[in-house]
Design a protein around this motif. Structure first.
Motif, PDB file in Angstrom:
ATOM      1  N   PHE A 182     -24.078  31.242  22.759  1.00  0.00           N
ATOM      2  CA  PHE A 182     -24.813  32.489  22.503  1.00  0.00           C
ATOM      3  C   PHE A 182     -24.796  33.401  23.726  1.00  0.00           C
ATOM      4  O   PHE A 182     -24.568  34.610  23.617  1.00  0.00           O
ATOM      5  CB  PHE A 182     -26.250  32.141  22.099  1.00  0.00           C
ATOM      6  CG  PHE A 182     -27.002  33.305  21.523  1.00  0.00           C
ATOM      7  CD1 PHE A 182     -26.904  33.605  20.172  1.00  0.00           C
ATOM      8  CD2 PHE A 182     -27.806  34.103  22.323  1.00  0.00           C
ATOM      9  CE1 PHE A 182     -27.599  34.684  19.633  1.00  0.00           C
ATOM     10  CE2 PHE A 182     -28.500  35.180  21.795  1.00  0.00           C
ATOM     11  CZ  PHE A 182     -28.391  35.470  20.442  1.00  0.00           C
TER      12      PHE A 182
ATOM     13  N   TYR B 110     -21.372  34.893  24.137  1.00  0.00           N
ATOM     14  CA  TYR B 110     -21.191  35.970  23.148  1.00  0.00           C
ATOM     15  C   TYR B 110     -21.794  37.270  23.687  1.00  0.00           C
ATOM     16  O   TYR B 110     -21.181  38.338  23.624  1.00  0.00           O
ATOM     17  CB  TYR B 110     -21.866  35.562  21.831  1.00  0.00           C
ATOM     18  CG  TYR B 110     -21.948  36.652  20.795  1.00  0.00           C
ATOM     19  CD1 TYR B 110     -20.798  37.238  20.274  1.00  0.00           C
ATOM     20  CD2 TYR B 110     -23.177  37.095  20.311  1.00  0.00           C
ATOM     21  CE1 TYR B 110     -20.879  38.244  19.310  1.00  0.00           C
ATOM     22  CE2 TYR B 110     -23.265  38.084  19.355  1.00  0.00           C
ATOM     23  CZ  TYR B 110     -22.119  38.656  18.861  1.00  0.00           C
ATOM     24  OH  TYR B 110     -22.209  39.636  17.913  1.00  0.00           O
TER      25      TYR B 110
ATOM     26  N   ARG C 115     -19.495  33.383  18.933  1.00  0.00           N
ATOM     27  CA  ARG C 115     -20.554  33.554  17.936  1.00  0.00           C
ATOM     28  C   ARG C 115     -20.348  32.575  16.783  1.00  0.00           C
ATOM     29  O   ARG C 115     -21.310  31.966  16.284  1.00  0.00           O
ATOM     30  CB  ARG C 115     -20.556  34.991  17.408  1.00  0.00           C
ATOM     31  CG  ARG C 115     -21.713  35.256  16.491  1.00  0.00           C
ATOM     32  CD  ARG C 115     -21.657  36.659  15.919  1.00  0.00           C
ATOM     33  NE  ARG C 115     -21.741  36.581  14.462  1.00  0.00           N
ATOM     34  CZ  ARG C 115     -21.659  37.633  13.664  1.00  0.00           C
ATOM     35  NH1 ARG C 115     -21.470  38.838  14.165  1.00  0.00           N
ATOM     36  NH2 ARG C 115     -21.753  37.487  12.380  1.00  0.00           N
ATOM     37  N   ALA C 116     -19.094  32.401  16.372  1.00  0.00           N
ATOM     38  CA  ALA C 116     -18.813  31.442  15.293  1.00  0.00           C
ATOM     39  C   ALA C 116     -19.216  30.020  15.730  1.00  0.00           C
ATOM     40  O   ALA C 116     -19.726  29.238  14.920  1.00  0.00           O
ATOM     41  CB  ALA C 116     -17.329  31.490  14.922  1.00  0.00           C
TER      42      ALA C 116
ATOM     43  N   PHE D 273     -21.590  29.182  17.845  1.00  0.00           N
ATOM     44  CA  PHE D 273     -23.055  29.136  17.755  1.00  0.00           C
ATOM     45  C   PHE D 273     -23.485  28.890  16.308  1.00  0.00           C
ATOM     46  O   PHE D 273     -24.261  27.984  16.009  1.00  0.00           O
ATOM     47  CB  PHE D 273     -23.610  30.468  18.294  1.00  0.00           C
ATOM     48  CG  PHE D 273     -25.044  30.740  17.975  1.00  0.00           C
ATOM     49  CD1 PHE D 273     -26.052  30.019  18.592  1.00  0.00           C
ATOM     50  CD2 PHE D 273     -25.389  31.722  17.058  1.00  0.00           C
ATOM     51  CE1 PHE D 273     -27.386  30.274  18.297  1.00  0.00           C
ATOM     52  CE2 PHE D 273     -26.715  31.988  16.767  1.00  0.00           C
ATOM     53  CZ  PHE D 273     -27.712  31.256  17.386  1.00  0.00           C
ATOM     54  N   GLU D 274     -22.915  29.670  15.407  1.00  0.00           N
ATOM     55  CA  GLU D 274     -23.357  29.580  14.010  1.00  0.00           C
ATOM     56  C   GLU D 274     -22.894  28.297  13.324  1.00  0.00           C
ATOM     57  O   GLU D 274     -23.564  27.795  12.420  1.00  0.00           O
ATOM     58  CB  GLU D 274     -22.878  30.819  13.242  1.00  0.00           C
ATOM     59  CG  GLU D 274     -23.618  32.048  13.740  1.00  0.00           C
ATOM     60  CD  GLU D 274     -23.218  33.332  13.052  1.00  0.00           C
ATOM     61  OE1 GLU D 274     -22.299  33.312  12.212  1.00  0.00           O
ATOM     62  OE2 GLU D 274     -23.845  34.365  13.366  1.00  0.00           O
TER      63      GLU D 274
ATOM     64  N   VAL E 214     -25.655  25.639  14.689  1.00  0.00           N
ATOM     65  CA  VAL E 214     -27.101  25.837  14.447  1.00  0.00           C
ATOM     66  C   VAL E 214     -27.618  24.954  13.299  1.00  0.00           C
ATOM     67  O   VAL E 214     -28.644  24.267  13.452  1.00  0.00           O
ATOM     68  CB  VAL E 214     -27.434  27.325  14.182  1.00  0.00           C
ATOM     69  CG1 VAL E 214     -28.839  27.468  13.611  1.00  0.00           C
ATOM     70  CG2 VAL E 214     -27.324  28.133  15.463  1.00  0.00           C
TER      71      VAL E 214
ATOM     72  N   THR F  16     -14.960  28.643  12.040  1.00  0.00           N
ATOM     73  CA  THR F  16     -15.887  29.519  11.314  1.00  0.00           C
ATOM     74  C   THR F  16     -16.668  28.717  10.280  1.00  0.00           C
ATOM     75  O   THR F  16     -16.120  27.830   9.629  1.00  0.00           O
ATOM     76  CB  THR F  16     -15.163  30.696  10.638  1.00  0.00           C
ATOM     77  OG1 THR F  16     -16.157  31.512  10.012  1.00  0.00           O
ATOM     78  CG2 THR F  16     -14.200  30.229   9.571  1.00  0.00           C
ATOM     79  N   ASN F  17     -17.958  29.018  10.177  1.00  0.00           N
ATOM     80  CA  ASN F  17     -18.712  28.261   9.179  1.00  0.00           C
ATOM     81  C   ASN F  17     -18.708  28.943   7.827  1.00  0.00           C
ATOM     82  O   ASN F  17     -19.345  28.475   6.896  1.00  0.00           O
ATOM     83  CB  ASN F  17     -20.120  27.910   9.655  1.00  0.00           C
ATOM     84  CG  ASN F  17     -21.005  29.117   9.805  1.00  0.00           C
ATOM     85  OD1 ASN F  17     -20.579  30.241   9.540  1.00  0.00           O
ATOM     86  ND2 ASN F  17     -22.225  28.890  10.235  1.00  0.00           N
ATOM     87  N   ASN F  18     -17.961  30.036   7.700  1.00  0.00           N
ATOM     88  CA  ASN F  18     -17.832  30.642   6.376  1.00  0.00           C
ATOM     89  C   ASN F  18     -17.217  29.669   5.385  1.00  0.00           C
ATOM     90  O   ASN F  18     -17.479  29.732   4.198  1.00  0.00           O
ATOM     91  CB  ASN F  18     -16.973  31.898   6.428  1.00  0.00           C
ATOM     92  CG  ASN F  18     -17.675  33.002   7.173  1.00  0.00           C
ATOM     93  OD1 ASN F  18     -18.896  33.007   7.256  1.00  0.00           O
ATOM     94  ND2 ASN F  18     -16.921  33.918   7.737  1.00  0.00           N
TER      95      ASN F  18
ATOM     96  N   ALA G 290     -23.308  32.521   5.445  1.00  0.00           N
ATOM     97  CA  ALA G 290     -23.412  32.715   6.896  1.00  0.00           C
ATOM     98  C   ALA G 290     -22.955  34.105   7.300  1.00  0.00           C
ATOM     99  O   ALA G 290     -22.145  34.707   6.639  1.00  0.00           O
ATOM    100  CB  ALA G 290     -22.573  31.677   7.612  1.00  0.00           C
TER     101      ALA G 290
END
Ligand code: FES
Ligand SMILES: [Fe+2]
Ligand SMILES: [Fe+2]
Lengths: 219, 127
Positions: free
Chosen positions: A48, A51, A79-80, A82-83, A86, A211-213, A219
């Motif tokens: 984070f 980023y 950022r990806a 981090f996400e 999380v 990527t968590n997409n 997300a």
């Protein structure tokens, strides 16, 4: 099947919602899920903060459009990262610190600040700011990230495949990032050809591994 | 005794009995160059000491200096009171004398930092 195996979920009674088998299976395999979770918070604290700091570093690569695009890619991938992790913190019954200052203070990697002092007006004194100095900050930030995610791979290998999978996806990208900045810094500072050797990534922020997409459409 | 920049110093690494490291209870003697970090020298000698950032920031590698002297020219977060209390960060610590360290001091160091209102202890422990 032995009786022991049939009750292999250990200390969690049927219907008990106060515990998570998803955490107890990790403990049974010798890793303390609380210690791991705290380490994950430190690690995503660093994702984070980078980023954030990469935003500023990118801005100060003024006129260096190719460097800006690569920094943007690394920035959005952090950022990806981090996400991606999380949700794992919450699964392991943790949470993000309420105070963002705590989150930044406990980040496992240093603040990647623009390598220049502030002037008397509180603005960046850019008179001596060199592109190569920014590239070096970026490179060292990536190196720290490689070490952190390697540590998390070590902690989870053979005990927590879910966290290990996330950590190794992120590690793949951090190693890419180091290679990018070695190439750019070598050329900029030493006029040396030191290829990253990579093919095109796609759009900045694609985060092909992390990527968590692909895990979570919301997300 | 004065030594040139390429000189080495003898560094003794003590791993406490109570440590969770594989090497708990062992002591290692290394020769470490002045321009080399103690962590790097240990790992290249096959002694696995804990570390994360390797930039003198996270404190994972924390150790206690029981004898000798080290410098931390590249540490990103190392305070005067750490030095005064005898805590060092082997990931960035380079020997300046024959030195003895007790490694595996992360938990104690985190508390020490918290007691002094310093990160990361201040943000990780309720004190
Ligand atoms: S490994 Fe982070 S401070 Fe030494
Ligand atoms: Fe990252
Ligand atoms: Fe990165």
């Amino acid at each position: 099947m032995s009786d022991e195996k049939a009750h292999g979920s250990g200390a969690v009674e049927p219907g008990d919602t106060s515990k998570r088998v998803g955490a107890e299976v990790i403990r049974e395999r010798g890793v303390d899920p609380e210690e791991l979770r705290e380490k994950l918070i430190d690690a995503i604290g660093a994702e984070f903060t980078t980023y954030y700091y990469y935003t500023n570093l990118r801005m100060h690569l003024a006129g260096e459009e190719d460097y800006k695009e690569i920094t943007e890619d690394a920035r959005l991938e952090d950022r990806a990262h981090f996400e991606l992790v999380v949700p794992r913190v919450y699964e392991l019954e943790g949470s993000l610190p309420n105070d963002i200052r705590d989150f930044a203070d406990r980040a496992s990697c240093p603040d990647a600040e623009v390598p220049t002092p502030m002037d008397d007006g509180g603005n960046f004194d850019t008179s001596d700011l060199e592109v190569e100095d920014i590239l070096e900050v970026l490179l060292e930030a990536e190196r720290c990230a490689i070490r952190t995610w390697s540590e998390i791979c070590d902690m989870t290998r053979g005990a927590d495949p879910r966290t290990y999978d996330m950590a190794q996806r992120i590690l793949n990208e951090e190693i890419d990032h180091e290679a990018w900045f070695i190439e750019l810094l070598s050329k900029e500072r030493d006029d040396e050809i030191n290829p990253a050797g990579h093919f095109a990534r796609g759009e900045p922020g694609d985060a092909p591994y992390s990527t968590n997409n692909r895990f979570n459409d919301s997300a | 005794m004065t030594q040139s920049a390429s000189e080495t110093w003898s560094v003794r690494i003590v791993v406490p009995e109570t440590s969770s490291l594989d090497a708990a209870g062992e002591t290692f003697d290394l020769e470490v160059r002045e321009d080399e970090t103690i962590l790097a020298a240990a790992r290249s000698a096959g002694v696995w000491l804990p570390a994360d950032c390797q930039q003198g920031w996270c404190t994972t590698c924390a150790a206690r200096l029981v004898d000798g002297d080290v410098a931390h020219p590249n540490a990103r977060r190392y305070y005067d009171e750490d030095r005064e209390a005898g805590f060092v960060l082997p990931c960035t610590a380079k020997p300046r004398a024959d030195t003895t360290l007790i490694v595996g001091q992360y938990d104690d160091f985190l508390e020490f930092r918290a007691d002094h209102g310093r990160p990361p202890g201040s943000s990780k422990l309720d004190t």
